[in-house]
Design a protein around this motif. Structure first.
Motif, PDB file in Angstrom:
ATOM      1  N   GLU A  44      -0.262   7.658   3.301  1.00 47.78           N
ATOM      2  CA  GLU A  44      -1.133   6.576   2.842  1.00 47.78           C
ATOM      3  C   GLU A  44      -2.217   7.095   1.902  1.00 47.78           C
ATOM      4  O   GLU A  44      -2.470   6.494   0.854  1.00 47.78           O
ATOM      5  CB  GLU A  44      -1.762   5.867   4.043  1.00 47.78           C
ATOM      6  CG  GLU A  44      -2.440   4.584   3.663  1.00 47.78           C
ATOM      7  CD  GLU A  44      -2.868   3.772   4.864  1.00 47.78           C
ATOM      8  OE1 GLU A  44      -3.910   3.107   4.758  1.00 47.78           O
ATOM      9  OE2 GLU A  44      -2.168   3.791   5.892  1.00 47.78           O
ATOM     10  N   SER A  45      -2.834   8.206   2.225  1.00 45.86           N
ATOM     11  CA  SER A  45      -3.901   8.724   1.358  1.00 45.86           C
ATOM     12  C   SER A  45      -3.343   9.216   0.021  1.00 45.86           C
ATOM     13  O   SER A  45      -3.973   9.016  -1.027  1.00 45.86           O
ATOM     14  CB  SER A  45      -4.700   9.829   2.060  1.00 45.86           C
ATOM     15  OG  SER A  45      -3.880  10.946   2.332  1.00 45.86           O
TER      16      SER A  45
ATOM     17  N   ASP B 285       1.196  -2.052   3.250  1.00 48.82           N
ATOM     18  CA  ASP B 285      -0.035  -2.619   2.696  1.00 48.82           C
ATOM     19  C   ASP B 285      -0.320  -2.138   1.277  1.00 48.82           C
ATOM     20  O   ASP B 285      -1.154  -2.726   0.584  1.00 48.82           O
ATOM     21  CB  ASP B 285      -1.227  -2.300   3.599  1.00 48.82           C
ATOM     22  CG  ASP B 285      -1.158  -3.034   4.918  1.00 48.82           C
ATOM     23  OD1 ASP B 285      -0.444  -4.052   5.009  1.00 48.82           O
ATOM     24  OD2 ASP B 285      -1.810  -2.582   5.879  1.00 48.82           O
ATOM     25  N   LEU B 286       0.341  -1.087   0.823  1.00 47.22           N
ATOM     26  CA  LEU B 286       0.120  -0.548  -0.518  1.00 47.22           C
ATOM     27  C   LEU B 286       1.149  -1.038  -1.540  1.00 47.22           C
ATOM     28  O   LEU B 286       1.031  -0.758  -2.726  1.00 47.22           O
ATOM     29  CB  LEU B 286       0.128   0.979  -0.476  1.00 47.22           C
ATOM     30  CG  LEU B 286      -0.994   1.616   0.353  1.00 47.22           C
ATOM     31  CD1 LEU B 286      -0.797   3.124   0.446  1.00 47.22           C
ATOM     32  CD2 LEU B 286      -2.353   1.291  -0.243  1.00 47.22           C
TER      33      LEU B 286
ATOM     34  N   THR C 111      -2.417   6.081  -2.076  1.00 44.51           N
ATOM     35  CA  THR C 111      -3.667   5.455  -2.525  1.00 44.51           C
ATOM     36  C   THR C 111      -4.249   6.231  -3.702  1.00 44.51           C
ATOM     37  O   THR C 111      -4.658   5.639  -4.709  1.00 44.51           O
ATOM     38  CB  THR C 111      -4.682   5.381  -1.368  1.00 44.51           C
ATOM     39  OG1 THR C 111      -4.113   4.576  -0.325  1.00 44.51           O
ATOM     40  CG2 THR C 111      -6.003   4.783  -1.822  1.00 44.51           C
TER      41      THR C 111
ATOM     42  N   ARG D 286       4.261  13.063   6.205  1.00 41.81           N
ATOM     43  CA  ARG D 286       4.142  11.645   6.558  1.00 41.81           C
ATOM     44  C   ARG D 286       2.713  11.272   6.960  1.00 41.81           C
ATOM     45  O   ARG D 286       2.244  10.191   6.656  1.00 41.81           O
ATOM     46  CB  ARG D 286       5.121  11.291   7.673  1.00 41.81           C
ATOM     47  CG  ARG D 286       6.596  11.426   7.301  1.00 41.81           C
ATOM     48  CD  ARG D 286       7.020  10.534   6.144  1.00 41.81           C
ATOM     49  NE  ARG D 286       7.055   9.144   6.498  1.00 41.81           N
ATOM     50  CZ  ARG D 286       8.132   8.407   6.567  1.00 41.81           C
ATOM     51  NH1 ARG D 286       9.301   8.915   6.316  1.00 41.81           N
ATOM     52  NH2 ARG D 286       8.056   7.143   6.887  1.00 41.81           N
TER      53      ARG D 286
ATOM     54  N   SER E 177       6.036   1.992   6.420  1.00 41.52           N
ATOM     55  CA  SER E 177       4.815   2.756   6.714  1.00 41.52           C
ATOM     56  C   SER E 177       3.743   2.573   5.646  1.00 41.52           C
ATOM     57  O   SER E 177       2.570   2.805   5.904  1.00 41.52           O
ATOM     58  CB  SER E 177       5.144   4.244   6.888  1.00 41.52           C
ATOM     59  OG  SER E 177       5.434   4.857   5.650  1.00 41.52           O
ATOM     60  N   LEU E 178       4.133   2.148   4.444  1.00 37.44           N
ATOM     61  CA  LEU E 178       3.187   1.952   3.343  1.00 37.44           C
ATOM     62  C   LEU E 178       3.099   0.491   2.915  1.00 37.44           C
ATOM     63  O   LEU E 178       2.670   0.183   1.803  1.00 37.44           O
ATOM     64  CB  LEU E 178       3.612   2.813   2.146  1.00 37.44           C
ATOM     65  CG  LEU E 178       3.610   4.320   2.372  1.00 37.44           C
ATOM     66  CD1 LEU E 178       4.246   5.046   1.199  1.00 37.44           C
ATOM     67  CD2 LEU E 178       2.191   4.817   2.620  1.00 37.44           C
TER      68      LEU E 178
END
Length: 184
Positions: free
Chosen positions: A108-109, A135-136, A112, A104, A132-133
Motif C-alpha cells: 500500500e505505501s 482502495d487505491l 501510494t 506485501r 489488497s489494494l
C-alpha cells in the motif's frame, strides 16, 4: 498524479483462469493484440502479483520478443521490457533488471508513493493483489473473451459489493469486448 488501473482478461462469465488454472481459453485475435499494444505503450509501470508476473515475464522478455515472432508480439514485448515492473511477493528473492520486488507488507505505501511520483498509468494485474489494494484502484478494465468456462479464478474476489460506473464499452470484431469502469 498517477492512476491505478486493474486490467485482467476474462471469460464472459468473469473468470481469469478456468477450473484447471488454465488461461488457454483466451487465445487473442489480431484485433485484441493491436488493442493491447495501444494500451501498453502508454503504461508508466506494471504492478504484478507474483503468479501473473511469472506468467508474463519469461514469455515477454525471452520467447515472444525474438525475431521470427509475429510483429505485434515483438512490439508488445518491446513495450513490456521498456516499462518498469514491480512484483509484489514475499517469496521471490531475485528478479532481472527492470523489475523491483515489493514485499506485501509494503504494497500500500509503495503504490501510494508511485501514484504520487508517476504521472501516468500504473497497470495492476492479479486478483489477490487487486483486493489488497482495492482502495487505491482508480479504474477497472475488463477484456472479456467470447467463451464461458464455468468456474475458476474470478476477476476480483472481493466478497462485498463495489458499485462502479461504466465509462467506456467497445466490441472488437473478434467478439472480445472491452469495458472500463470507475467508482460510482
Amino acid at each position: 498524479m498517477g492512476k491505478v488501473i486493474y486490467w485482467m482478461n476474462t471469460s464472459i462469465d468473469g473468470y481469469i483462469e478456468g477450473p484447471d488454472e488454465a488461461m488457454d481459453f483466451m487465445e487473442p485475435a489480431e484485433d485484441f493484440r493491436q488493442e493491447a499494444n495501444d494500451h501498453v505503450r502508454r503504461i508508466a509501470a506494471f504492478l504484478f502479483g507474483r503468479r501473473l508476473y511469472e506468467a508474463m515475464e519469461k514469455p515477454w522478455t525471452e520467447d515472444l520478443g525474438k525475431e521470427g515472432a509475429p510483429a505485434l508480439e515483438r512490439e508488445f514485448a518491446r513495450f513490456y521490457k521498456e516499462t518498469p515492473r514491480y512484483v509484489f511477493s514475499d517469496t521471490l528473492q531475485t528478479v532481472p533488471e527492470g523489475v523491483t520486488i515489493v514485499r506485501r507488507k509494503d504494497a500500500e505505501s509503495v503504490v501510494t508513493r508511485l501514484k504520487q511520483e508517476i504521472d501516468g498509468t500504473l497497470q495492476l494485474g492479479g486478483p489477490e493483489l487487486a483486493v489488497s489494494l482495492l482502495d487505491l484502484i482508480d479504474e477497472f478494465w475488463v477484456y472479456a473473451f467470447p467463451v464461458i468456462v464455468g468456474g475458476g479464478k474470478p476477476y476480483l474476489p472481493v466478497g462485498e459489493q463495489l458499485p462502479l460506473r461504466l465509462v467506456e464499452h467497445r466490441s472488437l470484431a473478434s467478439g472480445t469486448t472491452f469495458r472500463r469502469y470507475v467508482r460510482s
